[in-house]
Structure formats: structure tokens, C-alpha cells
Write a protein that holds these residues in place. Structure first.
Motif, PDB file in Angstrom:
ATOM      1  N   CYS A  13       8.328  -7.052  -5.866  1.00 29.90           N
ATOM      2  CA  CYS A  13       7.461  -6.604  -6.777  1.00 29.90           C
ATOM      3  C   CYS A  13       6.475  -6.709  -7.235  1.00 29.90           C
ATOM      4  N   VAL A  14       6.770  -8.328  -8.052  1.00 27.52           N
ATOM      5  CA  VAL A  14       5.085  -8.456  -8.395  1.00 27.52           C
ATOM      6  C   VAL A  14       3.991  -8.506  -7.885  1.00 27.52           C
ATOM      7  N   SER A  15       4.414  -8.662  -6.258  1.00 30.73           N
ATOM      8  CA  SER A  15       3.228  -8.442  -5.538  1.00 30.73           C
ATOM      9  C   SER A  15       2.742  -7.218  -5.387  1.00 30.73           C
ATOM     10  N   ILE A  16       3.275  -6.165  -4.850  1.00 30.42           N
ATOM     11  CA  ILE A  16       3.628  -5.043  -4.266  1.00 30.42           C
ATOM     12  C   ILE A  16       2.482  -4.343  -6.574  1.00 30.42           C
ATOM     13  N   CYS A  27     -13.104  -7.028  -4.002  1.00 32.80           N
ATOM     14  CA  CYS A  27     -13.894  -7.802  -3.360  1.00 32.80           C
ATOM     15  C   CYS A  27     -14.458  -8.072  -2.124  1.00 32.80           C
ATOM     16  N   GLN A  28     -14.214  -9.182  -1.704  1.00 34.13           N
ATOM     17  CA  GLN A  28     -14.259  -9.642  -0.385  1.00 34.13           C
ATOM     18  C   GLN A  28     -14.241  -7.852   0.381  1.00 34.13           C
ATOM     19  N   ALA A  29     -13.126  -7.286  -0.188  1.00 31.47           N
ATOM     20  CA  ALA A  29     -12.303  -6.462   0.869  1.00 31.47           C
ATOM     21  C   ALA A  29     -12.031  -5.772  -0.407  1.00 31.47           C
ATOM     22  N   ARG A  30     -11.976  -4.699  -0.037  1.00 28.88           N
ATOM     23  CA  ARG A  30     -11.375  -3.835  -0.996  1.00 28.88           C
ATOM     24  C   ARG A  30      -9.713  -3.783  -1.234  1.00 28.88           C
ATOM     25  N   GLY A  35      -1.456   0.442   1.546  1.00 27.09           N
ATOM     26  CA  GLY A  35      -1.266  -0.498   2.748  1.00 27.09           C
ATOM     27  C   GLY A  35      -0.635  -1.695   2.670  1.00 27.09           C
ATOM     28  N   ALA A  36      -0.171  -2.246   1.173  1.00 30.01           N
ATOM     29  CA  ALA A  36       0.982  -3.253   1.021  1.00 30.01           C
ATOM     30  C   ALA A  36       2.029  -2.793   0.629  1.00 30.01           C
ATOM     31  N   LEU A  37       2.147  -1.344   0.497  1.00 27.01           N
ATOM     32  CA  LEU A  37       3.583  -0.755  -0.421  1.00 27.01           C
ATOM     33  C   LEU A  37       4.113  -0.947   1.266  1.00 27.01           C
ATOM     34  N   LEU A  38       3.412  -0.115   2.403  1.00 28.41           N
ATOM     35  CA  LEU A  38       3.864   0.116   3.661  1.00 28.41           C
ATOM     36  C   LEU A  38       4.301  -1.306   4.320  1.00 28.41           C
ATOM     37  N   GLY A  39       2.922  -2.252   4.547  1.00 29.01           N
ATOM     38  CA  GLY A  39       3.442  -3.550   4.918  1.00 29.01           C
ATOM     39  C   GLY A  39       4.880  -3.996   4.270  1.00 29.01           C
ATOM     40  N   GLN A  40       5.051  -3.882   3.133  1.00 29.54           N
ATOM     41  CA  GLN A  40       6.270  -5.018   1.970  1.00 29.54           C
ATOM     42  C   GLN A  40       6.966  -3.657   2.579  1.00 29.54           C
ATOM     43  N   GLY A  41       7.218  -2.931   2.718  1.00 31.70           N
ATOM     44  CA  GLY A  41       8.191  -1.611   2.889  1.00 31.70           C
ATOM     45  C   GLY A  41       8.851  -1.552   4.628  1.00 31.70           C
ATOM     46  N   ILE A  42       7.481  -2.779   5.856  1.00 32.71           N
ATOM     47  CA  ILE A  42       8.716  -3.133   6.802  1.00 32.71           C
ATOM     48  C   ILE A  42       8.743  -4.351   6.890  1.00 32.71           C
TER      49      ILE A  42
END
Length: 56
Positions: A13-16, A27-30, A35-42
Motif C-alpha cells: 500500500c505504501v508503494s502504491i 524523472c529519468q522515466a515517467r 503500471g505499478a497497480l497492475l504489477g502489484q496486483g499480479i
């Protein structure tokens, strides 16, 4: 659910939340909240499937 499961969920939850706060910032990347939500869900789905949340 045991302590390791609660710690994992809290850290997820903190990461999301961090990704939500930084969504769209350059940043160096946006940062990408979706994407973070989908990755964490997987990852959470795989842990659930593997029995991480069913007993300790």
C-alpha cells in the motif's frame, strides 16, 4: 492472516501510494500509477494463489 502477510500488504500500500503521489512527474522515466497497480496486483495474486495469505 499472520504478521508477514500484514507487513507485505502494508508495504504494498505504501508503494502504491508513493506511485500515486508521483504519477506523471518527470524523472529519468515517467512514473506510472496504473503500471505499478497492475504489477502489484499480479504479485499479490501469485502470492494468494501460492497460499501466502491462507495460513501461517
Amino acid at each position: 492472516m499472520g504478521i508477514p502477510q500484514w507487513i507485505y500488504l502494508g508495504m504494498s500500500c505504501v508503494s502504491i501510494g508513493i506511485e500515486l503521489q508521483r504519477h506523471g512527474q518527470a524523472c529519468q522515466a515517467r512514473h506510472n500509477f496504473i503500471g505499478a497497480l497492475l504489477g502489484q496486483g499480479i504479485v499479490t495474486g501469485l502470492l494468494y494463489w501460492g497460499g501466502f495469505f491462507t495460513g501461517g
